[in-house]
Design a protein around this motif. Structure first.
Motif, PDB file in Angstrom:
ATOM      1  N   LEU A  23      13.969 -29.374 -37.987  1.00  0.00           N
ATOM      2  CA  LEU A  23      13.829 -30.802 -37.693  1.00  0.00           C
ATOM      3  C   LEU A  23      14.859 -31.249 -36.667  1.00  0.00           C
ATOM      4  O   LEU A  23      14.560 -32.079 -35.795  1.00  0.00           O
ATOM      5  N   ILE A  33       8.128 -34.438 -35.521  1.00  0.00           N
ATOM      6  CA  ILE A  33       7.531 -33.788 -36.693  1.00  0.00           C
ATOM      7  C   ILE A  33       7.633 -34.803 -37.822  1.00  0.00           C
ATOM      8  O   ILE A  33       8.730 -35.190 -38.212  1.00  0.00           O
ATOM      9  N   THR A  35       7.886 -36.595 -41.368  1.00  0.00           N
ATOM     10  CA  THR A  35       8.515 -36.219 -42.632  1.00  0.00           C
ATOM     11  C   THR A  35       8.178 -37.267 -43.680  1.00  0.00           C
ATOM     12  O   THR A  35       7.854 -38.398 -43.359  1.00  0.00           O
ATOM     13  N   CYS A  45       5.571 -32.347 -43.118  1.00  0.00           N
ATOM     14  CA  CYS A  45       6.245 -31.618 -42.034  1.00  0.00           C
ATOM     15  C   CYS A  45       5.699 -30.204 -41.851  1.00  0.00           C
ATOM     16  O   CYS A  45       6.364 -29.349 -41.270  1.00  0.00           O
ATOM     17  N   ARG A  56       7.238 -25.442 -44.071  1.00  0.00           N
ATOM     18  CA  ARG A  56       7.648 -26.846 -44.091  1.00  0.00           C
ATOM     19  C   ARG A  56       8.895 -26.957 -43.211  1.00  0.00           C
ATOM     20  O   ARG A  56       9.923 -26.331 -43.492  1.00  0.00           O
ATOM     21  N   ALA A  57       8.812 -27.725 -42.156  1.00  0.00           N
ATOM     22  CA  ALA A  57       9.927 -27.847 -41.213  1.00  0.00           C
ATOM     23  C   ALA A  57      11.174 -28.438 -41.874  1.00  0.00           C
ATOM     24  O   ALA A  57      12.289 -28.111 -41.486  1.00  0.00           O
ATOM     25  N   CYS A  58      10.991 -29.295 -42.886  1.00  0.00           N
ATOM     26  CA  CYS A  58      12.146 -29.928 -43.519  1.00  0.00           C
ATOM     27  C   CYS A  58      12.992 -28.939 -44.319  1.00  0.00           C
ATOM     28  O   CYS A  58      14.153 -29.201 -44.606  1.00  0.00           O
ATOM     29  N   TRP A  79       0.313 -39.683 -41.199  1.00  0.00           N
ATOM     30  CA  TRP A  79       1.761 -39.713 -41.089  1.00  0.00           C
ATOM     31  C   TRP A  79       2.111 -40.355 -39.802  1.00  0.00           C
ATOM     32  O   TRP A  79       3.040 -40.487 -39.260  1.00  0.00           O
TER      33      TRP A  79
END
Length: 79
Positions: A23, A33, A35, A45, A56-58, A79
């Motif tokens: 992120l 992205i 969240t 994400c 999951r990017a987070c 989102w």
């Protein structure tokens, strides 16, 4: 070690350090992205790596052992 991170479909590329949060890399590159929960539960994400792995990017960081990392962003109008 620097890793070249490429975000598709907009073809934005930046350099990142191994272990740097995805992120943070995206934010620095001007790539959005979405969240939600920041814990991976809401799947807002979700991104896909070039090998098809969905992450999951987070919860993810730039992995070691690569010179380049390609990330495919999804477009979700909710989102």
């Amino acid at each position: 070690m620097n890793v070249r991170v490429r975000f598709l479909p907009d073809d934005v590329t930046t350099n990142a350090e191994v272990g740097e949060a995805l992120l943070d890399v995206a934010d620095r590159a001007g790539v959005f992205i979405p969240t939600g929960c920041l814990m991976g539960s809401c799947h807002a994400c979700t991104v896909e790596l070039e090998d098809g792995e969905v992450i999951r990017a987070c919860l993810s960081a730039v992995p070691p052992g690569r010179e380049e990392l390609t990330i495919h962003l999804f477009s979700d109008p909710t989102w």
